[in-house]
Design an enzyme around this catalytic site. Structure first.
Site, PDB file in Angstrom:
ATOM      1  N   ARG A 175     -29.517  17.750  14.558  1.00 39.32           N
ATOM      2  CA  ARG A 175     -29.442  16.637  15.685  1.00 39.32           C
ATOM      3  C   ARG A 175     -30.614  16.836  16.558  1.00 39.32           C
ATOM      4  O   ARG A 175     -31.365  15.967  17.135  1.00 39.32           O
ATOM      5  CB  ARG A 175     -28.449  16.450  16.666  1.00 39.32           C
ATOM      6  CG  ARG A 175     -27.032  15.765  15.747  1.00 39.32           C
ATOM      7  CD  ARG A 175     -25.896  15.620  16.658  1.00 39.32           C
ATOM      8  NE  ARG A 175     -25.220  14.465  15.747  1.00 39.32           N
ATOM      9  CZ  ARG A 175     -23.689  14.415  16.039  1.00 39.32           C
ATOM     10  NH1 ARG A 175     -23.289  15.290  17.045  1.00 39.32           N
ATOM     11  NH2 ARG A 175     -23.256  13.620  15.421  1.00 39.32           N
ATOM     12  N   LYS A 180      -9.447   5.749   2.747  1.00 38.84           N
ATOM     13  CA  LYS A 180      -9.026   4.502   2.906  1.00 38.84           C
ATOM     14  C   LYS A 180      -9.562   3.322   3.199  1.00 38.84           C
ATOM     15  O   LYS A 180     -10.746   3.304   3.961  1.00 38.84           O
ATOM     16  CB  LYS A 180      -7.984   4.897   4.165  1.00 38.84           C
ATOM     17  CG  LYS A 180      -6.766   5.876   3.760  1.00 38.84           C
ATOM     18  CD  LYS A 180      -6.106   6.371   5.048  1.00 38.84           C
ATOM     19  CE  LYS A 180      -4.949   7.253   4.850  1.00 38.84           C
ATOM     20  NZ  LYS A 180      -4.682   7.676   6.107  1.00 38.84           N
ATOM     21  N   GLY A 214     -19.968   7.136  13.860  1.00 44.30           N
ATOM     22  CA  GLY A 214     -19.496   6.014  14.191  1.00 44.30           C
ATOM     23  C   GLY A 214     -20.471   4.732  14.520  1.00 44.30           C
ATOM     24  O   GLY A 214     -19.944   3.660  14.148  1.00 44.30           O
TER      25      GLY A 214
END
Ligand code: ADP
Ligand code: MG
Length: 396
Positions: A38, A195, A375
């Site tokens: 990062r 999932k 995210g």
């Protein structure tokens, strides 16, 4: 096409104070940074502004201090690693910002203490933004990874200062635009992972947008079950069969082809190198679970990718951390990498486990773009407008 100002639009910045939002939320162990990916991403922006004579004032959060001072979340501990990757001195500014900034030489680089030590950061308090705006002359957002949050340092400040995208932000937005905003067709999306539940919005958005939706990983089991396949002991989400059905229908009406595996690799226990069978999806026994998609499916998917111009990928095709269930992911990653190298495919991938899997396959370097944004990348795949990006587009 999204439009925003970049460092090319800045003009002379010598002596100007640039408040630059970066992502310094790096993993640490025993007081040392364990992965500086990062930090390295921001080197172009920081170096350029510094070389052009600006006072570079870095804004970032670290951890989740929840609006109060907590020494374990101080950004002071990131300074040595940041200074290392930049090859420049970095000053740490903890308090008395006006005085400290006034003392800085042109071209110097400083980190301002954790923005989340003040409650106004996460509340996106306009009063805090207005106060912070007095510390700078321009605002640069270089942190796509936090731009899905409307916080003071990602969104609020853009309303009070001339706002620009930094080089890392610019590169990420252009790559994402070329993958889903205005892509060359045909477009394929690979969605895998454990999932459906965490990725319903992603699947719905992609089904309406891409030409080929390739589904693998544990979530493929739920789609197979929705088609009446008995998946044995496999991980699958019984309560999401309706959602899977809706996604089939949405894809159908948008002329998107959904690809499910027709062969799979199964085992009776989830462990490294157990006895396995490679079988047709209709042959899964009651006590077996699907842990990877099979070689015939991988070959068919490789053929699909060969017809495509653009690929966006989130989620591994199997339980790749446990050998041999990384085979499909590694094989298709190599195909995508080779097609990208040949220039016939634009390939963009993101997601924590996806990036790990592509690294494991040795394919990451050949992809057109790899997002480490987590995210924010998923929200972008859902077709959502990210507040920090919108603020740059709205900026005057
Ligand atoms: P990302 O972090 O890239 O967004 P996810 O977190 O959604 O990806 O999914 C990754 C996880 O899914 C991995 O831990 C992988 O082991 C798991 N997974 C993939 N396929 C299966 C499967 N068939 N059965 C169980 N777990 C699976
Ligand atoms: Mg994950």
């Amino acid at each position: 096409m999204t439009s925003f100002k970049t460092l090319d639009d800045l003009g002379d910045v010598a002596g100007k104070r640039a408040l630059v939002r970066v992502d310094l939320n790096v993993p640490m162990a025993d007081g040392a940074v364990t992965d500086d990916t990062r930090l390295r991403a921001h080197v172009p922006t920081i170096s350029e502004l510094s070389d052009r004579g600006a006072k570079v004032l870095l804004l970032a959060h670290f951890g989740r201090p929840k609006g109060e001072y907590r020494p374990e979340f101080s950004l002071r501990q990131v300074i040595p690693a940041l200074s290392d990757v930049l090859g420049r001195d970095v000053t740490f500014i903890e308090s008395a910002l006006h005085d400290a900034i006034a003392k800085l030489d042109n071209g110097s680089v400083a980190v301002i203490e954790n923005t989340r030590f003040a409650a106004g950061e996460e509340q996106n308090d306009p009063g805090m933004a207005e106060a912070f705006a007095t510390f700078g002359d321009i605002f640069v957002n270089d942190a796509f990874s936090v731009s899905h949050r409307a916080h003071m340092s990602t969104e609020g400040l853009a309303h009070y200062l001339p706002a620009y995208a930094g080089r890392a932000m610019e590169a990420e937005l252009r790559a994402l635009e070329s993958a889903l905003g205005d892509p060359e067709r045909p477009v394929a999306a690979i969605v895998g992972g454990a999932k459906i539940s965490t990725k319903i919005a992603v699947l719905e958005h992609l089904a309406a947008k891409v030409d080929h939706l390739i589904i693998g990983g544990g979530m493929a089991n739920t789609f197979l079950a929705a088609r009446g396949v008995d998946v044995g002991k496999s991980l699958y989400e019984k309560d999401l069969l309706d959602i899977a059905q809706n996604i089939f229908e949405a894809a159908d009406s948008a002329n998107c082809t959904i690809h499910l595996p027709y062969d799979v690799v199964v085992a009776k226990k989830f462990a490294a190198n157990p006895p396995t069978r490679t079988i047709n999806v209709h042959e899964v026994a009651e006590d077996e679970m699907i842990l990877d998609i099979g070689p015939a499916a991988v070959e068919a998917l490789a053929d699909v990718l060969k017809t495509c111009r653009t690929l966006v990928w989130n989620g591994p095709l199997g339980a790749f951390e446990t050998p041999p269930f990384d085979m499909a992911t590694v094989s298709l990653a190599k195909t995508a990498a080779a097609l990208t190298r040949e220039g016939s495919l634009v390939s963009v991938a993101g997601g924590g486990d996806t990036v790990a899997a592509l690294n494991q396959a040795g394919a990451a370097d050949d992809f057109s773009f790899i997002s480490t944004a987590g995210g924010a990348f998923l929200e972008w795949m859902e077709g959502r407008e990210l507040p920090g990006v919108k603020a740059l587009e709205d900026a005057k």
